[in-house]
Design an enzyme around this catalytic site. Structure first.
Site, PDB file in Angstrom:
ATOM      1  N   HIS A 256       0.813  -1.211   0.000  1.00  0.00           N
ATOM      2  CA  HIS A 256       0.000   0.000   0.000  1.00  0.00           C
ATOM      3  C   HIS A 256       0.851   1.267   0.000  1.00  0.00           C
ATOM      4  O   HIS A 256       1.919   1.289   0.596  1.00  0.00           O
ATOM      5  CB  HIS A 256      -0.867   0.069   1.267  1.00  0.00           C
TER       6      HIS A 256
ATOM      7  N   LYS B 228       5.778   6.314   7.145  1.00  0.00           N
ATOM      8  CA  LYS B 228       5.380   5.332   8.153  1.00  0.00           C
ATOM      9  C   LYS B 228       6.604   4.963   8.983  1.00  0.00           C
ATOM     10  O   LYS B 228       7.712   4.872   8.471  1.00  0.00           O
ATOM     11  CB  LYS B 228       4.833   4.057   7.501  1.00  0.00           C
TER      12      LYS B 228
ATOM     13  N   ASP C 140      -6.019  -6.791  -1.311  1.00  0.00           N
ATOM     14  CA  ASP C 140      -4.574  -6.912  -1.509  1.00  0.00           C
ATOM     15  C   ASP C 140      -4.205  -7.935  -2.576  1.00  0.00           C
ATOM     16  O   ASP C 140      -3.207  -7.772  -3.274  1.00  0.00           O
ATOM     17  CB  ASP C 140      -3.868  -7.244  -0.199  1.00  0.00           C
TER      18      ASP C 140
END
Length: 183
Positions: free
Chosen positions: A62, A72, A168
């Site tokens: 992602h 992140k 996914d």
């Protein structure tokens, strides 16, 4: 904290600098000043937790595009994961290259993922728990993804995939994305 840059510019493995005494140890896991000193974006907009029942569970790949591109900071707090990032920055010399690192509750490592990097991981143990500090709010309209088993990237996941979301497993293949111009 000990910052080690990976072969993908701007992506860092962050190890703890433990200060031990008779009680155990103390270590800083985040410091905006230290992140800025390494050229990293220290913004934390959200903190997320994921728990994975089964070894082999895969989440990813992602990323979010501008104006909602995310950084992140990933840490495994229980069990172990294999964490992978792919450089999606067209101007980068490492564009479309990937790197993986094992994060475990025992090694206490973190992985800093810059903006415009696809991110995913696979649980290497039952009960793997992962904490994310994210630099931008989740914005579904800017979310993108890559297929975890795309032959273009040839990511070598350490164990057989046992669980994956429908979303996914259905991201487009890279060849479809480059033909359609949606990278």
């Amino acid at each position: 904290m000990i910052f080690t840059e990976t072969e993908l510019k701007g992506a860092y493995i962050i190890d703890l600098e433990e200060k031990h005494d008779h009680r155990g140890f103390f270590a800083r896991t985040f410091c905006a000043q230290e992140f800025e000193a390494h050229g990293l974006k220290p913004t934390v907009a959200q903190c997320n937790l994921s728990f994975n029942h089964k070894k082999g569970t895969l989440r990813g790949m992602h990323y979010q595009i501008s104006p909602a591109a995310e950084t992140k900071l990933i840490r495994c707090t229980q069990g172990a994961i294999y964490d992978v990032i792919i450089d999606m920055r067209p101007e980068s010399p490492t564009y479309l290259q990937h790197v993986g690192v094992e994060l475990t509750a025992e090694n206490r490592r973190a992985f800093y993922v810059p903006e415009m990097f696809a991110h995913g991981y696979q649980a290497l143990t039952d009960g793997a728990e992962v904490v994310y500090q994210v630099g931008e709010f989740y914005t579904p309209g800017y979310e993108r993804g890559l297929r975890y088993n795309d032959p273009f990237f040839n990511i070598e996941w350490p164990v057989e995939v046992t669980e994956i979301s429908e979303k996914d497993q259905n991201w487009p293949l890279m060849t479809m994305m480059t033909v359609g111009g949606n990278v």
